[in-house]
Design a protein around this motif. Sequence first.
Motif, PDB file in Angstrom:
ATOM      1  N   SER A 198      -5.468  53.760  19.347  1.00  0.00           N
ATOM      2  CA  SER A 198      -5.360  54.632  20.518  1.00  0.00           C
ATOM      3  C   SER A 198      -4.840  53.841  21.714  1.00  0.00           C
ATOM      4  O   SER A 198      -5.423  52.824  22.089  1.00  0.00           O
ATOM      5  N   VAL A 199      -3.730  54.317  22.294  1.00  0.00           N
ATOM      6  CA  VAL A 199      -3.120  53.695  23.467  1.00  0.00           C
ATOM      7  C   VAL A 199      -3.375  54.598  24.661  1.00  0.00           C
ATOM      8  O   VAL A 199      -2.988  55.771  24.655  1.00  0.00           O
ATOM      9  N   PHE A 200      -4.039  54.058  25.688  1.00  0.00           N
ATOM     10  CA  PHE A 200      -4.331  54.808  26.901  1.00  0.00           C
ATOM     11  C   PHE A 200      -3.390  54.356  28.012  1.00  0.00           C
ATOM     12  O   PHE A 200      -3.400  53.182  28.405  1.00  0.00           O
ATOM     13  N   ASN A 201      -2.563  55.258  28.504  1.00  0.00           N
ATOM     14  CA  ASN A 201      -1.691  54.974  29.645  1.00  0.00           C
ATOM     15  C   ASN A 201      -2.432  55.306  30.931  1.00  0.00           C
ATOM     16  O   ASN A 201      -2.751  56.470  31.189  1.00  0.00           O
ATOM     17  N   LEU A 202      -2.705  54.276  31.737  1.00  0.00           N
ATOM     18  CA  LEU A 202      -3.425  54.448  33.000  1.00  0.00           C
ATOM     19  C   LEU A 202      -2.473  54.095  34.139  1.00  0.00           C
ATOM     20  O   LEU A 202      -2.313  52.927  34.487  1.00  0.00           O
ATOM     21  N   PHE A 203      -1.836  55.097  34.710  1.00  0.00           N
ATOM     22  CA  PHE A 203      -0.855  54.875  35.762  1.00  0.00           C
ATOM     23  C   PHE A 203      -1.407  55.369  37.093  1.00  0.00           C
ATOM     24  O   PHE A 203      -1.440  56.570  37.359  1.00  0.00           O
ATOM     25  N   PHE A 204      -1.862  54.401  37.901  1.00  0.00           N
ATOM     26  CA  PHE A 204      -2.408  54.705  39.221  1.00  0.00           C
ATOM     27  C   PHE A 204      -1.297  54.778  40.270  1.00  0.00           C
ATOM     28  O   PHE A 204      -1.583  55.019  41.431  1.00  0.00           O
ATOM     29  N   GLU A 205      -0.051  54.512  39.865  1.00  0.00           N
ATOM     30  CA  GLU A 205       1.130  54.688  40.699  1.00  0.00           C
ATOM     31  C   GLU A 205       2.137  55.529  39.932  1.00  0.00           C
ATOM     32  O   GLU A 205       2.116  55.561  38.696  1.00  0.00           O
ATOM     33  N   ASN A 206       3.029  56.179  40.659  1.00  0.00           N
ATOM     34  CA  ASN A 206       4.038  57.017  40.028  1.00  0.00           C
ATOM     35  C   ASN A 206       4.984  56.196  39.158  1.00  0.00           C
ATOM     36  O   ASN A 206       5.256  55.024  39.430  1.00  0.00           O
ATOM     37  N   SER A 207       5.495  56.809  38.116  1.00  0.00           N
ATOM     38  CA  SER A 207       6.429  56.131  37.220  1.00  0.00           C
ATOM     39  C   SER A 207       7.186  57.166  36.391  1.00  0.00           C
ATOM     40  O   SER A 207       6.610  58.182  36.002  1.00  0.00           O
ATOM     41  N   THR A 208       8.451  56.893  36.145  1.00  0.00           N
ATOM     42  CA  THR A 208       9.240  57.707  35.212  1.00  0.00           C
ATOM     43  C   THR A 208       9.566  56.879  33.979  1.00  0.00           C
ATOM     44  O   THR A 208       9.087  57.149  32.873  1.00  0.00           O
ATOM     45  N   ARG A 209      10.384  55.836  34.151  1.00  0.00           N
ATOM     46  CA  ARG A 209      10.877  55.036  33.026  1.00  0.00           C
ATOM     47  C   ARG A 209       9.753  54.302  32.298  1.00  0.00           C
ATOM     48  O   ARG A 209       9.642  54.364  31.069  1.00  0.00           O
TER      49      ARG A 209
END
Length: 322
Positions: free
Chosen positions: A61-72
Motif C-alpha cells: 500500500s502506497v499512501f500519497n500525502l501531499f500537504f502542498e499542491n502538485s500536478t506532475r
Amino acid sequence: MSTEIALVNQFNAAGELTHLLTLEGLPKEQIVHILDTAQQFVSVTDPGREVKKVPLLRGKSVFNLFFENSTRTRTTFEIAAKRLSADVINLDIQTSSTAKGESLIDTIDNLIAMQADIFVVRHSVSRAPMEIAHHVPPYVHVINAGDGSHQHPTQGLLDMYTMRHFKQDFTKLKVAIIGDVVHSRVAKSNISALIALGCPDIRVIGPESLLPNDLNMMGVKVFHSMEEGLRGVDVVMTLRIQKERMEAGKVPEGAAFFKQFGLTPERLALAQPDAIVMHPGPMNRGVEIDSAVADGAQSVILKQVTFGIAVRMAVMSIVAAN
C-alpha cells in the motif's frame, strides 16, 4: 534536524536504501543504480505496450500525502505505484483530520495502523519527511516528494535521467540553472546529484537576491548575466519564481524578470547548438521562458515528465525491497 542524521536514516544497517529523503551526500553508485533501474522500467511506460504493469509491489500500500499542491509529482507517483501493482491511497489533506488539528505524527501513526507500506510525502516544512522517516517502524518506507525549499530528490533523479538520456557523459557536461535557486528544492537536488556524478561545470544564473551565498564553496559558478552564463552550455534548466516563499517586491517579476533572465531563442543560441532545455514545472510562459523555447526542438520538458514515471517506479521498487 541535521543533514547528517537524515543521511544516516536513508539506509538500513546493511547499507541499503530504505527511504529517499535527500540527494545531498547520496553516493554516485546509488544514484547510478536508481538511474539504471529506471532505464529497465522505461519499456513498461512505453505507450505502445499493451500491459503496462509489473508485480513488484503487489500487495503493498502506497499512501500519497501531499500537504502542498502538485500536478506532475503526485500524478506520476500514482501512475508509478499502480504500474508496480501497488494499492494507492491519495489522502485528501483538506478533508483529513489534519484540518481539525491532528498532528503530522498522529496522522502517520493512524495510517501505519491501516497497514501503510510506503509514504510519499510533500510538505511545506523543510525536513518534515525526515521527521516521519525517523518515526516509522523499519518495514515502512518514506519518499520525499518535496519539502519546503530543502530537497526534491525524485525530481533531481528524473532530471539526471533526462540529462544522461540525451547527453550520456556527466563528466563532459556544462549545466546552467536559471532563476529562483535560493527557494528551489529542485535546484538543490540537481546540484547535489550533478556534483556526485562528476559534472565539472555547474552554473547558476539569476539576480543576487535569488541565489544562495554558499554556491562558490560547492564549486558552482555564479552569473548575474544570461549572456555570460549561457555561453557554451549543454543543458539549460529554467526555474519558476516561487512567490509563495518570498516577500513581495524582493525581486523583479513578470515582464521585468523576463527582460533580464527569461530564456529566449536569442539567448538559447549562446548555448551549444545541441543544448537541451529543461524545466521542472509548472512553467510561467513569458516570465522564465519564452513559448518558442518551451515548445521548440531543443525542449525536453515533456520527456522529463514521462521519464519521471520510470524513475519513481525505480525508487519505490528499490526502497520497498530493503
